[in-house]
Structures are given as structure tokens and as C-alpha cells.
Design a protein around this motif. Structure first.
Motif, PDB file in Angstrom:
ATOM      1  N   ALA A 403     -37.634  35.113  -4.970  1.00 43.21           N
ATOM      2  CA  ALA A 403     -38.887  34.298  -4.388  1.00 43.21           C
ATOM      3  C   ALA A 403     -40.025  35.540  -3.873  1.00 43.21           C
ATOM      4  O   ALA A 403     -40.973  35.047  -4.128  1.00 43.21           O
ATOM      5  CB  ALA A 403     -38.288  33.304  -3.172  1.00 43.21           C
ATOM      6  N   LYS A 404     -39.546  36.418  -3.242  1.00 40.52           N
ATOM      7  CA  LYS A 404     -40.400  37.382  -2.753  1.00 40.52           C
ATOM      8  C   LYS A 404     -40.867  38.076  -3.940  1.00 40.52           C
ATOM      9  O   LYS A 404     -42.354  38.317  -3.681  1.00 40.52           O
ATOM     10  CB  LYS A 404     -39.468  38.522  -1.997  1.00 40.52           C
ATOM     11  N   VAL A 405     -40.381  38.340  -4.714  1.00 42.39           N
ATOM     12  CA  VAL A 405     -41.150  39.089  -6.202  1.00 42.39           C
ATOM     13  C   VAL A 405     -42.230  38.133  -6.723  1.00 42.39           C
ATOM     14  O   VAL A 405     -43.229  38.574  -7.072  1.00 42.39           O
ATOM     15  CB  VAL A 405     -40.111  39.309  -7.261  1.00 42.39           C
ATOM     16  N   TRP A 406     -41.916  36.989  -6.701  1.00 37.03           N
ATOM     17  CA  TRP A 406     -42.620  35.766  -7.241  1.00 37.03           C
ATOM     18  C   TRP A 406     -43.846  35.066  -6.196  1.00 37.03           C
ATOM     19  O   TRP A 406     -44.553  34.546  -6.536  1.00 37.03           O
ATOM     20  CB  TRP A 406     -42.025  34.787  -7.966  1.00 37.03           C
ATOM     21  N   ASN A 407     -43.466  35.678  -4.995  1.00 33.58           N
ATOM     22  CA  ASN A 407     -44.394  35.056  -4.007  1.00 33.58           C
ATOM     23  C   ASN A 407     -44.385  33.542  -3.661  1.00 33.58           C
ATOM     24  O   ASN A 407     -45.347  32.910  -3.773  1.00 33.58           O
ATOM     25  CB  ASN A 407     -45.609  35.686  -3.767  1.00 33.58           C
ATOM     26  N   VAL A 408     -42.992  33.164  -3.897  1.00 32.66           N
ATOM     27  CA  VAL A 408     -42.829  31.499  -3.795  1.00 32.66           C
ATOM     28  C   VAL A 408     -41.945  31.344  -2.715  1.00 32.66           C
ATOM     29  O   VAL A 408     -41.027  32.457  -2.379  1.00 32.66           O
ATOM     30  CB  VAL A 408     -42.575  30.917  -5.195  1.00 32.66           C
ATOM     31  N   THR A 409     -41.760  30.239  -2.453  1.00 33.62           N
ATOM     32  CA  THR A 409     -40.614  30.101  -1.226  1.00 33.62           C
ATOM     33  C   THR A 409     -39.250  29.703  -2.078  1.00 33.62           C
ATOM     34  O   THR A 409     -39.294  29.292  -3.232  1.00 33.62           O
ATOM     35  CB  THR A 409     -40.748  28.692  -0.797  1.00 33.62           C
ATOM     36  N   PRO A 410     -38.028  30.116  -1.344  1.00 35.90           N
ATOM     37  CA  PRO A 410     -36.894  30.109  -2.282  1.00 35.90           C
ATOM     38  C   PRO A 410     -36.507  28.669  -2.972  1.00 35.90           C
ATOM     39  O   PRO A 410     -35.886  28.726  -3.962  1.00 35.90           O
ATOM     40  CB  PRO A 410     -35.632  30.506  -1.226  1.00 35.90           C
ATOM     41  N   GLU A 411     -36.934  27.824  -2.074  1.00 33.75           N
ATOM     42  CA  GLU A 411     -36.548  26.230  -2.531  1.00 33.75           C
ATOM     43  C   GLU A 411     -37.555  25.975  -3.789  1.00 33.75           C
ATOM     44  O   GLU A 411     -37.022  25.213  -4.595  1.00 33.75           O
ATOM     45  CB  GLU A 411     -37.069  25.424  -1.476  1.00 33.75           C
TER      46      GLU A 411
END
Ligand code: SF4
Length: 826
Positions: A403-411
């Protein structure tokens, strides 16, 4: 001295013998279109083969902006200049007149041409409607093993991070999901332990269900060259068909279909019983030995002989060779992966290497092979049922990291359950929860089991089917939108072969008409859908192949398949590079596990594994207690009989497979004249013993019948195991009047009319090797009626019967040695 050889009649070309631990001599194979002289070639453009998993490096010859031939790359680590028949001739399909050149949409029941704007806005609108009305689980993506890494990664990001669907899988599910699963079960993580270079050093090479001569002809040339040099290796071959490897093997075992686990347990039993194990390696690097030992304690050769119908003495002899090998190389493919208890069997081959300490040294390795050229990349990039970078969907830390790599929330990234496998996706489509299926670079209307069912799923009104391909395939004919794709030679990208070697393929010529690279199609879709990261910026931040590759490098950083040390410029230098390649290993990595097991620790492993018999998942708690230090896992499995046994009505076992001259559903190879002429139509193989008994002859027209369906084919009498039938699965309907299936009331042609909807409980790979079947005579034929190849595993039992397979004047390719060779890299 240069030579010229008919590479249809002699698929493996001429020998260049070399001795053990020697360097495989270079031989540059070149094929140029009729009438083109070498000095007329205006450009040579770097590429690698796209019609199997070997990754043979080559240059594409270009003249007047047209492809006019290919030449092997001598400096490449994989092929040392050699090319196989599909490499030499397959490129001609690119310029077929029936390439798709414009998008098509279904109007009034018919597919009609349109522009890209119309097609893509229809796809985006349907996606948006489904997202609004039914949520992300209503959309599925079924991709290929033939796109490029950059395309899979983009697809994985937009499907998992953009749409938020768990339904993304590749046709690699049918091909290499057992390879991936077996590696995860034994080593905690995917990643090929061995290297093709191990062929140079092994004193024993064991082929388990792997018809190496036809599936990876260039590595078979390497084995042939070793066999004709000093200190040749001994071969052990497990295959029910008389493959060229079986004919040269010291021991050839031809077991009854579906009994691999029994055979392998007996081999392990013998090796343990005779004390030919590496106690030190077992203690230092593995867990589970006692359980394995207990499980195989009663699996004597006599016990296995009764199940496998193989002489106990031959099993003992094979165990003796495997147990006494100084450096053992094992290779595994579909005879294991597509058969009953697939993962359980593949894991026993890993066990064989672990208990003998045969890993991480030159000549000592396992190659759990791939079939397709870019299968490895679907697995790495998260387009084949796993999260990108071999991340573990059950490990919250891994999901957070992605999620960090994609800059999204884990959910945002679905990880409520295992990523959906292909067979389940088609089931969801059948039941109606999946309402849109986007199929890229694959032809399920010929390649999936039980075709009547697959056709009826694809033809449903409620299912919106998008197909992205080069031709109007059997599947495309059932689509609602067809997107014309560019292919190899018409676009740039990278891909990774079966021994982790990454190659680049550069664009040599323009695609036909309005056809577009798959990457451009996915980028267009992502932009139309407006996928955003958690800060509202575009989710997909790249715009071309190289920027997509750089994005993938960031995702792979620190993971087992670390690409951070690889650049496009480096890949153009003259050889592919094996991952991991990073600061620590700037030249790449020849073999994994040279110094213990690296990725099985509970915090880093890609999977906590499954029970090999039931497929039940191991929990993180169980895994931590079983393997706290992250060693290799010796997982045992008991033998279970196949689900469908021969009966009075269906007295044979039926297996499907391929020939050296074709790839998959012939969309490309069926359009390359030399390849098509070498194997123009379907055939069925049966043994001389069975056919003599039943009074059938070479060339007779036969019907193969199973409870699912039937097909008609000419009979080829071979030395296949008695009781077994073989049908190649390449043949569908695009070149028949019916187009996408058998014409109403007429018999089928595709092998998968007869195969069963059943899969391995662990890898979810469909089973194509153990159906029960009947064989019936339809009409008498002549030997000459049979066009099945005579060169390899389908060679007739009686020399001289059938029509000899030759290519003739248009199939001669040159072979250059030593100083005279061209194409030496850089
Ligand atoms: S032909 Fe078989 S091995 Fe090759 S890619 Fe297809 S499924 Fe895989």
C-alpha cells in the motif's frame, strides 16, 4: 564450418559436443525470409523468444520497416546463439493478413469495427456502472503468460489498487501455478532455485513429466551436446510417452497417469533406506524430515510398482542413480503440474533435492519449469493470484508495504481471502457474480477444460466480455468488445524466463493498422477510470514501458525478485540478467539458496503453505510454530488414486499435451507456414499393443469420447504406454468453417471438448492428464492420411509409417560457429 539445416526435419540442429564443466560452445542460428540476403538486413533489433519459456535471446532482422527474419544471440547466457523451430519461424505470424487492425464492438449480435474512443468508452462505462451497482467483485481480469512485465504490473495495479477486485489471474494458472505453489510450499517463496547453467555441470539429469526436447528445444540441444561430449550425464526420465529424452535415458519410467506421488514416495523411500541423504544439510536447512521419513517408510518399490504399473526393479534403479548422483539436476513440467496430486508430487521432487543437499551448487538444482515465455512475470507482478513482489496476502505488514508503494490505504488492496484463481473466476461468471471479464492475450474457448461449458459461460448475455488479442480467436468471436493488440516485435518491454533471466524485447516495426501495445490499452483504461491514490493523485504514474519498468523496480525492492539493479540499457548489452539483481548482486544471481534458505521466515515468506492432500491453509500460528527460523519445509503427502479411473465404458486414460511445432491454441504458430505444415491437424496417439489388439491402424479416423464430449482425429500408433491416449491440445476452430466451436451436430476437434473440470486442491491448476476415455473407429484410413509429426514424441512405433515430417526448401536455417558467427552481442 557453417551449415544449413532443415529445422522442421531436424528441430535441434547439429551437435557441438562439450564435456562436463566445460563451456557450451556457441552456435548462431539464423533464418531469413526467402530471397533476403544477410547484407540486405537494415537493422537488427534485440528480442527474446515469445513462444516458450526458455528466453532464447535473438535479434529481429528488419528491412524496409518489415520483419524479415531472426538470428540467435551468441553472447546470451541462455541460448549461446541457438534458436528452436518456433523461434526461427513463428515471427511470420505477425504479418498475417487476418491480424486485427481496428477495435470491434458487438451491435445487434454482430461484431462491427469502430474507433478506439468508442470501444474504450464502452469498456470504461460498463466498468463504472458495475462498480456503482455491484461493486468491485463484479469485475474480473483473465490474462496471459505472453504479455510483458510492464503490462502485468500495470494490470495488477489497476485491478487490485484501482478497481479493488480480487479477481485477477493468468492462463498461467493452467501452466505454472503448480511450479509457483511447489516452490512456496518448500521454500516459503516462489523463485527458481536452479539455473540452466546447471546442465553443464550435472552428472545426473532427471526429467519429471517434462518433455524437454519439445517444450524447451534449446536446453535439450544443450543436453544433447553434453551427451555427445566427454563425461556425459545419465538421464532419468519419467514420462508415459516415448519422448526423445525417454529414448536416450539410462532409466525410463512410464507410470500410469495420476500416480506420480506413489512413484516419488518410493524413490524417496529407497534413497532414505539406503542412507543416501545429507544429514548435515537436513539438520541445518530443513524442518519436517522425521514426518517425511515416516510417511514414505512403507512406500517400497514393490508397493509403488502395483500402483504405477512400473517394474519395481526400474524404480530401484532410478533411485540408485538419483541417490548416487554427485550433482543432480531435476526438471519438472506438465506431466506433474497438470496431473493428479500436482503440488504434492512437485514438492516431493524438491524434497529429493533437500534431503540430498542438492541445491545452490553448480549442477545441483531444481528447475520447476514454466511453460509460457512470461509466466514468471505474471507471478512476480501479482497478475497470477498473488500480490506483487511475492508479498503474502495474509501478512498485514506485506499488504501495508505494498500500500505504501502504491500510496493507497491497505484496505484498498483486497486481501480478505486468497486472490481468485481462474477456474473460480469462470465459476463466478457462470453463477452471475462476475459480470465483466476482461481477457487479455489468451484463448480460454480452446484452452480451458470442458469447452462446451466455457463457451456457454462466455456467450451469456449478462456477462460483458472484453478480449484483447492479435486475431479474432475463438474467444474473441464471443466477445462484446475486441481490442486489437500489438505483439512481440511491435512494442517494447521485458520478460523473465524459467531460470529468472530477464530479457528486453525492443520494438522493431510498427503494429498493423490501429493495433496498440497492451500497456497503452491498460494506461488508457486507468486514465479513463480516473484511478487515484490516497492523496488524489493518479494511481498509475507511468506513461511508457521504461517508466513502467522503473515503477516495478520500486515495487520489487527488497523482495526476492529484486530488479533494482536492472536497467533497460543493461539489458541491451548482450545478455539477459538473472534476478535478484541489486546493489548486493549487481551482475544478477545464478542460483538461489547457495547459503541456506533465504525467504521462508514467517515474517518474509510469500505463503504459510497448505496441506498437500486437502489444500487446507496453514495458519500463521501453525507456520510459526512449525518453522520459526525459516528453513526449507520437507512436506510429505500420501498417495490418493485419481478421481476418474478407466471403466468398462471408458477403458483408456487420456492425456493432453503439445508438440514442438505449436504454441498454445496455434493463434501464432498456425499462421507460420513451416510450423503449420509440420503439424496441420489434430491426431490421437495409442500404443501398438492396444491398436494391434483392436485391429486399428495408423491413419484410421477415430473418435475420442469422454463423459464431457468428443473429438475426431487420425490415429498415430506410437510406443506410448499401453492403456493411454494422447491428444495435442493446440487445435481449435478458428481455421474451420464453424469459427469458435464445433458446428451443430458435428464432432469436435479440440482436446478440451473431452477434459474434466477438476483442479489440484493446492495450486488450483486444472488437471489435463487423467480423464477416462473411449476410443472408437469411425472410418478406415491410410497411413498417408496422418499428418502427425514423426520427429519427436509422436514418432510412429513402426519406422517409416506416417508421412515423414520435413520442412523442405523454406525451412533451412543457417548455423554458424566460431569466428564466422554473427550476433555476438553488444
Ligand atoms: S503449452 Fe503447456 S506448458 Fe506451454 S505454456 Fe501452455 S500450458 Fe504452459
Amino acid at each position: 564450418m557453417d551449415t544449413s539445416v532443415d529445422r522442421i526435419a531436424e528441430p535441434w540442429g547439429s551437435r557441438t559436443p562439450y564435456g562436463r564443466h566445460g563451456k557450451w560452445p556457441e552456435r548462431v542460428d539464423t533464418y531469413l525470409a526467402d530471397g533476403i540476403a544477410p547484407d540486405e538486413v537494415q537493422r537488427w533489433v534485440r528480442a527474446a523468444s515469445i513462444l516458450h519459456s526458455d528466453g532464447d535471446a535473438m535479434d529481429i532482422a528488419v528491412k524496409d520497416d518489415r520483419m524479415v527474419g531472426v538470428r540467435g544471440l551468441a553472447s546470451d547466457r541462455v541460448n549461446h546463439g541457438r534458436l528452436g523451430p518456433k523461434d526461427l519461424f513463428g515471427w511470420q505470424a505477425n504479418s498475417s493478413e487476418d491480424r486485427l487492425t481496428r477495435p470491434l464492438i458487438r451491435e445487434g449480435g454482430r461484431l462491427v469495427p469502430c474507433d478506439w474512443e468508442t470501444a474504450m468508452s464502452r469498456v470504461a462505462a460498463r466498468s463504472q456502472d458495475l462498480l456503482d451497482e455491484r461493486g468491485p467483485g463484479s469485475i474480473g481480469f483473465y490474462t496471459s503468460g505472453q504479455l510483458f512485465l510492464e503490462e502485468y504490473y500495470t494490470l495488477a495495479v489497476l485491478a487490485r489498487g484501482g478497481i479493488g477486485t480480487n479477481h485477477l489471474d493468468g492462463n498461467t494458472r493452467m501452466c505454472t501455478s503448480t511450479a509457483a505453489e511447489a516452490l512456496k510450499e518448500s521454500f516459503g517463496c516462489d523463485g527458481q532455485p536452479g539455473s540452466f547453467d546447471d546442465i553443464d555441470h550435472a552428472d545426473v539429469i532427471a526429467l519429471f513429466g517434462h518433455n524437454l526436447p519439445e517444450t524447451q528445444p534449446v536446453q535439450w540441444m544443450r543436453v544433447l551436446d553434453r551427451l555427445s561430449g566427454d563425461d556425459p550425464p545419465r538421464l532419468v526420465c519419467v514420462d508415459p510417452r516415448p519422448t526423445p529424452a525417454a529414448r536416450l535415458a539410462t532409466v525410463h519410467l512410464a507410470p500410469r497417469g495420476g500416480t506420480n506421488v506413489a512413484l516419488l514416495n518410493a524413490l524417496l523411500h529407497e534413497i532414505i533406506r539406503t542412507g543416501r541423504i545429507d544429514q548435515e544439510y537436513i539438520a541445518a536447512h530443513t524442518v519436517g524430515f522425521d514426518e517425511l521419513k515416516k510417511r514414505v517408510a512403507d512406500c517400497t518399490p514393490e508397493w509403488a510398482a502395483g500402483i504405477c504399473d512400473v517394474p519395481a526393479g526400474a524404480i530401484r534403479e532410478a533411485a540408485d542413480i538419483l541417490g548416487s548422483a554427485e550433482r543432480l539436476l531435476s526438471t519438472v513440467l506438465q506431466g506433474v503440474y497438470q496431473s493428479h496430486q500436482a503440488t504434492a508430487a512437485a514438492v516431493q521432487i524438491n524434497n529429493l533435492h533437500l534431503i540430498r543437499g542438492m541445491l545452490g551448487r553448480p549442477g545441483a538444482g531444481v528447475l520447476q519449469m514454466n511453460g509460457q515465455p512470461t509466466a514468471q512475470n505474471t507471478r512476480e507482478c501479482g497478475a497470477n493470484g498473488d500480490l506483487p513482489g511475492f508479498r503474502n496476502w495474509e501478512n498485514d505488514q506485506h499488504v501495508a508495504d505494498l500500500a505504501k508503494v502504491w500510496n493507497v490505504t491497505p484496505e484498498t488492496i483486497p486481501h480478505y481471502g486468497p486472490p481468485t484463481h481462474a477456474m473460480q473466476m469462470f465459476r463466478y461468471a457462470e453463477q452471475g457474480s462476475i459480470r465483466m471479464l476482461w481477457i487479455s492475450g489468451t484463448n480460454p474457448a480452446v484452452s480451458l477444460p470442458e469447452l462446451a461449458r466455457i463457451r456457454s459461460i462466455l456467450a451469456q448475455d449478462r456477462l460483458f466480455v472484453v478480449v484483447q488479442d492479435l486475431f479474432l480467436t475463438e474467444t474473441a468471436q464471443l466477445a462484446d468488445v475486441v481490442l486489437p493488440a500489438a505483439t512481440w516485435g511491435e512494442k517494447t518491454g521485458t520478460f523473465t524466463n524459467a531460470d529468472r533471466t530477464v530479457h528486453i524485447c525492443d520494438k522493431a516495426v510498427e503494429p498493423p493498422g490501429e493495433a496498440r501495445p497492451d500497456l497503452d490499452i491498460f494506461l488508457d483504461y486507468a486514465s479513463r477510470m480516473g484511478f487515484k491514490d490516497k492523496d488524489g493523485a493518479p494511481l498509475v504514474t507511468w506513461h511508457d514501458p521504461e517508466s513502467a519498468f522503473e515503477a516495478w523496480k520500486r515495487c520489487s525492492a527488497g523482495r526476492p525478485c529484486d530488479y533494482t539493479g536492472i536497467t533497460y540499457a543493461g539489458l541491451r548489452r548482450g545478455s539477459g540478467i538473472q534476478w535478484p539483481c541489486n546493489e548486493e548482486f549487481p551482475e544478477g544471481t545464478g542460483r538461489l539458496y547457495t547459503d541456506g534458505i533465504s525467504w521462508a521466515h514467517p515474517d518474509t515468506c510469500e505463503s504459510y503453505g497448505k496441506d498437500l492432500v486437502t489444500g487446507a491453509s496453514t495458519t500463521v500460528v501453525e507456520y510459526r510454530s512449525l518453522n520459526p527460523d525459516g528453513k526449507a519445509l520437507l512436506k510429505a503427502a500420501g498417495y490418493l488414486p485419481p478421481h476418474e479411473e478407466p471403466s468398462e465404458a471408458y477403458p483408456f486414460q487420456l492425456t493432453t499435451g503439445r508438440t514442438i511445432y505449436h504454441f498454445h491454441t496455434r493463434t501464432k504458430t498456425g499462421r507460420a507456414p513451416q510450423l503449420n505444415a509440420a503439424a496441420p491437424d489434430v491426431w490421437v496417439e495409442a500404443s501398438a499393443e492396444d491398436t494391434d489388439k483392436l485391429g486399428w491402424r495408423e491413419g484410421d479416423l477415430m473418435e475420442v469420447v469422454t463423459p464431457r464430449g468428443s473429438l475426431r482425429a487420425r490415429l498415430r500408433v506410437t510406443d506410448i504406454r499401453p492403456g493411454l491416449l494422447f491428444v495435442p491440445f493446440h487445435y481449435g476452430y478458428w481455421d474451420t468453417p464453424a469459427g469458435h466451436g464445433p458446428r451443430e451436430g458435428t464432432p469436435g476437434r479440440a482436446a478440451n471438448e473431452t477434459t474434466v473440470t477438476d483442479w489440484d486442491p493446492v495450486s488450483k491448476q486444472p488437471l489435463f492428464k487423467t480423464a477416462a476415455a473411449a476410443l472408437r473407429l469411425v472410418a478406415r484410413g491410410e497411413e498417408a492420411d496422418n499428418s502427425a509429426p514423426t520427429t519427436a514424441a509422436s514418432a510412429p512405433a513402426r519406422a517409416g509409417s506416417g508421412t515423414a515430417t520435413v520442412g523442405g526448401p523454406t525451412a533451412y536455417a543457417s548455423q554458424a560457429y566460431g569466428d564466422k558467427r554473427e550476433g555476438s552481442g553488444a
